[in-house]
Scaffold this active site. Sequence first.
Site, PDB file in Angstrom:
ATOM      1  N   ASP A  40       0.815  -1.265   0.032  1.00  0.00           N
ATOM      2  CA  ASP A  40      -0.058  -0.109   0.054  1.00  0.00           C
ATOM      3  C   ASP A  40       0.770   1.309   0.014  1.00  0.00           C
ATOM      4  O   ASP A  40       1.298   1.636   0.857  1.00  0.00           O
ATOM      5  CB  ASP A  40      -0.741   0.167   1.261  1.00  0.00           C
ATOM      6  N   SER A  66       2.436   9.873 -14.803  1.00  0.00           N
ATOM      7  CA  SER A  66       1.449  11.207 -14.577  1.00  0.00           C
ATOM      8  C   SER A  66       0.297  10.995 -15.608  1.00  0.00           C
ATOM      9  O   SER A  66      -0.282   9.986 -15.567  1.00  0.00           O
ATOM     10  CB  SER A  66       2.088  12.540 -14.720  1.00  0.00           C
ATOM     11  N   LYS A  70      -2.074  15.474 -10.005  1.00  0.00           N
ATOM     12  CA  LYS A  70      -1.180  15.227 -11.036  1.00  0.00           C
ATOM     13  C   LYS A  70      -0.253  16.496 -11.174  1.00  0.00           C
ATOM     14  O   LYS A  70       0.893  16.328 -11.519  1.00  0.00           O
ATOM     15  CB  LYS A  70      -1.624  14.526 -12.183  1.00  0.00           C
ATOM     16  N   TYR A 126      -8.468  15.492  -9.442  1.00  0.00           N
ATOM     17  CA  TYR A 126      -7.477  14.604  -9.939  1.00  0.00           C
ATOM     18  C   TYR A 126      -6.265  15.396 -10.630  1.00  0.00           C
ATOM     19  O   TYR A 126      -5.086  15.245 -10.279  1.00  0.00           O
ATOM     20  CB  TYR A 126      -7.998  13.819 -10.818  1.00  0.00           C
ATOM     21  N   THR A 145      -8.411   1.413 -20.251  1.00  0.00           N
ATOM     22  CA  THR A 145      -8.112   0.558 -19.017  1.00  0.00           C
ATOM     23  C   THR A 145      -9.263   0.682 -18.263  1.00  0.00           C
ATOM     24  O   THR A 145     -10.241   1.326 -18.556  1.00  0.00           O
ATOM     25  CB  THR A 145      -7.058   1.099 -18.440  1.00  0.00           C
ATOM     26  N   ASN A 153       3.594   3.860 -10.597  1.00  0.00           N
ATOM     27  CA  ASN A 153       2.287   3.772 -11.183  1.00  0.00           C
ATOM     28  C   ASN A 153       0.983   4.023 -10.470  1.00  0.00           C
ATOM     29  O   ASN A 153      -0.209   4.431 -11.083  1.00  0.00           O
ATOM     30  CB  ASN A 153       2.234   2.610 -12.164  1.00  0.00           C
TER      31      ASN A 153
END
Length: 271
Positions: free
Chosen positions: A56, A134, A152, A148, A183, A83
């Site tokens: 984690d 990123s 980033k 979000y 994804t 990642n």
Amino acid sequence: MSKVWLVTGASRGLGLQITRAALDAGETVVATARSTDTLRDAFGGEHDRLHALELDITDAEAANAVAAEIIERFGAIDVLINNAGYAELGFFETFTDEAVRCQFEVNVFGTMNVARAVAPHMRERRAGLIVTISSVSGLVSNGGGAVYSASKFAVEGWMEGFAQELAPFGVRSLLVEPGMLRTDFMDGKSARFGSIDIPDYAEAIAQYRAFVDGANGNQPNDPKLLAARIVVLASQDDVPSRFIFGDDARQWAGAKVDQLRHDIARSTDRG
């Protein structure tokens, strides 16, 4: 000679594809996720060059322990793929303070935890590559992506400076800024949405949710192709500081550059 890769968030999405691509290239990969069960499900168990560890990334002590275990077992960490992460998608005012802090805890501070655990080893060896996943959302922010993007943007600013600090010690750095990848990033396994109901935003939020639902599974960019490109870049001595992946990402980044040039031209000290 096989290099040793550490990949976080390796049980699905881009992390899974990077792990597979590195294995196909003959590398040794330590794949991590919050549960080794998900890694076993994804890869069907270990073999001689794939090793699964639980991590984690928000647990700094766990990150240190994983790095130490890899170094003791394999002698080195040659490539770090930072990642792991997720997205809070929605309008800023619909998020609780707790949700915003959780976004930063994972995407920013968790990513820092892993880099902090690995960087001393790479500095000591005077070699290594840190690949930070990123997003083009780290360069460009839009309505519905403010939280979000903020995380980033923070990763971009931190890693841009940290890369310069590491460079004199032979440690290379690559920021990867994909556009929309096919994804599960936009479904409930990864993305989360604001929980506060604000009538003023209701129509815009409905439109945004419809966009996300429509885009999920239909994103224009292939994560397998990006994973293969990252493996190729990692094998090169001259690694670019940034790699913008996808026509959509290049278009958005180019528009941002044009806007910045326009704003700079207007920002004069003369009345």
